[in-house]
Design an enzyme around this catalytic site. Structure first.
Site, mmCIF file in Angstrom:
data_model
loop_
_atom_site.group_PDB
_atom_site.id
_atom_site.type_symbol
_atom_site.label_atom_id
_atom_site.label_comp_id
_atom_site.label_asym_id
_atom_site.label_seq_id
_atom_site.Cartn_x
_atom_site.Cartn_y
_atom_site.Cartn_z
ATOM 1 N N SER A 100 0.837 -1.193 0.000
ATOM 2 C CA SER A 100 0.000 0.000 0.000
ATOM 3 C C SER A 100 0.871 1.242 0.000
ATOM 4 C CB SER A 100 -0.903 0.019 1.238
ATOM 5 O OG SER A 100 -1.446 1.320 1.382
ATOM 6 N N HIS B 21 -8.270 0.829 -4.180
ATOM 7 C CA HIS B 21 -9.211 0.613 -3.069
ATOM 8 C C HIS B 21 -9.914 1.934 -2.788
ATOM 9 C CE1 HIS B 21 -9.527 -0.500 1.521
ATOM 10 N NE2 HIS B 21 -10.707 -0.383 0.944
ATOM 11 N N HIS C 117 -1.080 -1.379 -4.303
ATOM 12 C CA HIS C 117 -2.348 -1.071 -3.629
ATOM 13 C C HIS C 117 -2.458 0.432 -3.416
ATOM 14 C CE1 HIS C 117 -5.832 -2.217 -1.162
ATOM 15 N NE2 HIS C 117 -5.479 -1.237 -0.331
ATOM 16 N N MET D 263 -11.374 -6.218 5.135
ATOM 17 C CA MET D 263 -10.614 -5.278 5.963
ATOM 18 C C MET D 263 -10.324 -5.915 7.320
ATOM 19 S SD MET D 263 -10.132 -2.642 4.067
ATOM 20 C CE MET D 263 -9.214 -1.769 5.328
ATOM 21 N N MET E 100 -9.029 7.885 -0.326
ATOM 22 C CA MET E 100 -9.903 8.259 0.797
ATOM 23 C C MET E 100 -10.426 9.667 0.584
ATOM 24 S SD MET E 100 -7.670 6.797 3.961
ATOM 25 C CE MET E 100 -6.931 5.147 3.898
ATOM 26 N N MET F 39 -12.192 4.190 -0.887
ATOM 27 C CA MET F 39 -12.907 4.445 0.372
ATOM 28 C C MET F 39 -13.575 5.804 0.213
ATOM 29 S SD MET F 39 -9.895 2.925 2.773
ATOM 30 C CE MET F 39 -8.739 2.988 1.395
#
Ligand code: DX5
Ligand code: ZN
Length: 218
Positions: A10, A68, A35, A139, A39, A70
């Protein structure tokens, strides 16, 4: 289901002042995916980066971009992430009132569709979309920050998701607090993609860190 363990470092834990170099370094160190934690300061309290940053680092590696999201809503932005260079686009079940359509849109954009579950969300929340996903992201921390502690109660959920998948070709990815001490518990439960932020970026030798995760997973 792919057999070999995939490591997806990440970049939230990378040094943003030299992000391109950091991505080159994890590529050279043998990562499988990159990754990318997006956000929005709304679905989660933290705020990171969006499509322009992803587009800028896209040319530095051929490794798959594991994005990913979010963010809430995600649907209006899916095409931006596809165009920026995502290979896998993962949305959160908790952030999407129209999950089914989002997953179809991702596949329609020619990308792999992922769905993520927070620790408090049971696997039954994704039963209805199981035939529309390429990846399930479990998660093992509450999303928002790197460097948090692994929530062990999620291991049984991974096992139940593995059983739910049956013989479908769906990857199980685990994200949050993974290190060489706990990686085997998640791979034994059925995970085949492991996200690692601090476990990779906190030291200087990324290849050694990735190797340590692979060795520990067995
Ligand atoms: C948390 C992020 C994770 C995180 C992983 O919201 O989705 O990807 O950055 O970092 P570590 O491995 O340090 O928990
Ligand atoms: Zn993540």
């Amino acid at each position: 289901m792919a057999d070999a363990l995939k490591i997806s470092p990440s970049i939230l834990s990378a040094d943003f002042s030299k992000l391109g170099d950091e991505v080159r370094a994890i590529d050279a160190a043998g990562c499988d995916y990159v990754h990318i934690d997006v956000m929005d300061g709304h679905f989660v309290s933290n705020l990171t980066f969006g499509p322009p940053v992803i587009k800028n680092i896209r040319p530095v590696t051929e490794k798959g971009f594991d994005v990913h999201l979010m963010i809430n809503p995600a649907q209006p932005h899916l095409s931006d992430y596809a165009e920026a260079g995502a290979d896998i686009i993962t949305v959160h079940v908790e952030a999407d009132a129209d999950l089914d359509r989002s997953l179809q849109m991702i596949r329609g954009l020619g990308k792999k569709a992922g769905v993520s579950l927070n620790p408090s969300t049971p696997e039954t929340a994704i039963e209805h979309v199981i035939d529309k996903v390429d990846l399930i992201l479990v998660m093992t921390v509450n999303p928002g920050f790197s460097g948090q502690s692994f929530i062990a109660s999620q291991v049984e959920k991974i096992r139940r998701i593995k059983a739910m998948i049956g013989d479908r070709s769906i990857e199980i990815e685990v994200d949050g607090g993974i290190n060489a001490d706990n990686v085997k518990t998640v791979t034994e439960a059925g995970a085949n993609v492991v996200v690692a932020g601090n476990a990779v970026f906190s030291g200087d030798d990324y290849a050694a860190a990735i190797g340590a995760l692979r060795d520990a997973a067995g």
